[in-house]
Design a protein around this motif. Structure first.
Motif, mmCIF file in Angstrom:
data_model
loop_
_atom_site.group_PDB
_atom_site.id
_atom_site.type_symbol
_atom_site.label_atom_id
_atom_site.label_comp_id
_atom_site.label_asym_id
_atom_site.label_seq_id
_atom_site.Cartn_x
_atom_site.Cartn_y
_atom_site.Cartn_z
ATOM 1 N N TYR A 122 0.860 -1.176 0.000
ATOM 2 C CA TYR A 122 0.000 0.000 0.000
ATOM 3 C C TYR A 122 0.899 1.230 0.000
ATOM 4 C CZ TYR A 122 -3.466 -3.386 1.652
ATOM 5 O OH TYR A 122 -4.278 -4.480 1.776
ATOM 6 N N GLY A 123 0.403 2.333 -0.549
ATOM 7 C CA GLY A 123 1.210 3.539 -0.569
ATOM 8 C C GLY A 123 0.367 4.793 -0.514
ATOM 9 N N ILE A 124 0.977 5.881 -0.074
ATOM 10 C CA ILE A 124 0.356 7.196 -0.146
ATOM 11 C C ILE A 124 1.188 8.058 -1.075
ATOM 12 C CG2 ILE A 124 -0.764 7.075 2.102
ATOM 13 C CD1 ILE A 124 1.520 8.737 3.247
ATOM 14 N N MET A 155 10.647 4.842 0.968
ATOM 15 C CA MET A 155 10.495 6.102 0.253
ATOM 16 C C MET A 155 10.289 5.860 -1.235
ATOM 17 S SD MET A 155 13.396 8.399 2.198
ATOM 18 C CE MET A 155 14.674 7.166 1.969
ATOM 19 N N TYR A 156 9.419 6.652 -1.840
ATOM 20 C CA TYR A 156 9.090 6.472 -3.246
ATOM 21 C C TYR A 156 8.958 7.834 -3.922
ATOM 22 C CZ TYR A 156 6.651 5.033 -7.476
ATOM 23 O OH TYR A 156 6.305 4.828 -8.786
ATOM 24 N N ALA A 157 9.402 7.914 -5.181
ATOM 25 C CA ALA A 157 9.230 9.115 -5.996
ATOM 26 C C ALA A 157 9.023 8.688 -7.442
ATOM 27 C CB ALA A 157 10.454 10.028 -5.880
ATOM 28 N N ILE A 214 5.705 12.155 -4.722
ATOM 29 C CA ILE A 214 6.534 11.504 -3.710
ATOM 30 C C ILE A 214 5.599 10.788 -2.741
ATOM 31 C CG2 ILE A 214 8.456 13.103 -3.884
ATOM 32 C CD1 ILE A 214 7.432 14.467 -1.355
ATOM 33 N N GLY A 215 6.144 9.844 -1.966
ATOM 34 C CA GLY A 215 5.299 9.147 -1.019
ATOM 35 C C GLY A 215 6.036 8.051 -0.292
ATOM 36 N N VAL A 216 5.271 7.175 0.344
ATOM 37 C CA VAL A 216 5.823 6.033 1.057
ATOM 38 C C VAL A 216 5.017 4.798 0.715
ATOM 39 C CG1 VAL A 216 6.772 7.337 2.997
ATOM 40 C CG2 VAL A 216 4.400 6.568 3.096
ATOM 41 N N ASN A 217 5.670 3.643 0.748
ATOM 42 C CA ASN A 217 5.025 2.353 0.529
ATOM 43 C C ASN A 217 5.140 1.524 1.809
ATOM 44 O OD1 ASN A 217 4.338 2.897 -2.131
ATOM 45 N ND2 ASN A 217 6.220 1.985 -2.952
#
Length: 211
Positions: free
Chosen positions: A39-41, A177-179, A207-210
């Protein structure tokens, strides 16, 4: 723009805190023996425009906000191929001049992106993820502002609420961390006119997080 920059700074400062949960673990999620879903935001910036045969709807780009969540599932345990679907609030539109008067179009959508990702394992904690797919969107609201005549009105009096098209881009993930950066190419005619079509275009950076 200040609102967008503030939101991005908040989530950028929060990401290292989330990442501490996995600071002592090796992330090999995309190996077939590990986690099969995530899941991610997401929070980001849209640089959007409208292209049209009608001069009043052929616009330059304007910035908007994008925020929402995603869910990903591995399509095969033997290959790092993933299907990701999301639900996003996404601001699009554009700006132009009509009779030397500045006119802005602000379109707010509830957007459903669906993409296929191929995850390239650079090392145990870092992944590069090109993706390709499409999106469907439903207009929630929107305003046209004519600064010369000092008036505004509902843009969906003249445009269709439904939009859809292709999505492509590339993301990178380090631990949680995700981008990503990508492009939405609108294929649906959002104009209420069969002769002067109008379609959305949007460069996005999220950008976000998983988890």
């Amino acid at each position: 723009m200040k609102r967008i920059i503030t939101c991005i700074m908040v989530i950028a400062l929060a990401i290292p805190t989330f990442a501490q949960f996995e600071s002592n673990k090796s992330r090999s999620r995309y190996n077939h023996n590990d986690t099969e879903r995530y899941y991610g935001i997401r929070l980001g910036l849209n640089i959007a425009s409208i292209s049209s045969d009608a001069s009043e709807f052929d616009t330059d780009s304007r910035t908007g906000l994008a925020i929402g969540g995603v869910y990903g599932i591995q399509l095969s345990r033997n290959t790092p191929l993933w299907l990701e679907a999301g639900l996003m609030y996404s601001e699009k539109g554009g700006k132009t001049h009509i009779a030397n008067d500045k006119v802005t179009y602000r379109l707010s959508y509830l957007q459903l992106p669906i993409v296929v990702k191929y995850s390239i394992d650079v090392d145990d904690d870092f992944f590069v993820q090109p993706f390709f797919g499409g999106y469907l969107a439903l207009g929630l609201g929107g305003k046209v502002k004519n600064y010369g005549e000092r008036e505004s009105y509902d843009i969906f009096d003249n445009l269709n609420r439904f939009d859809g098209g292709l999505r492509l881009g590339c993301g990178v993930e380090y631990r949680m961390m995700y981008a990503e950066i990508g492009y939405d190419l609108g294929l649906a005619n959002i104009a209420q006119d069969d002769f002067d079509a109008a379609r959305t275009h949007c460069l996005f950076m999220n950008i976000g997080v998983n988890f």
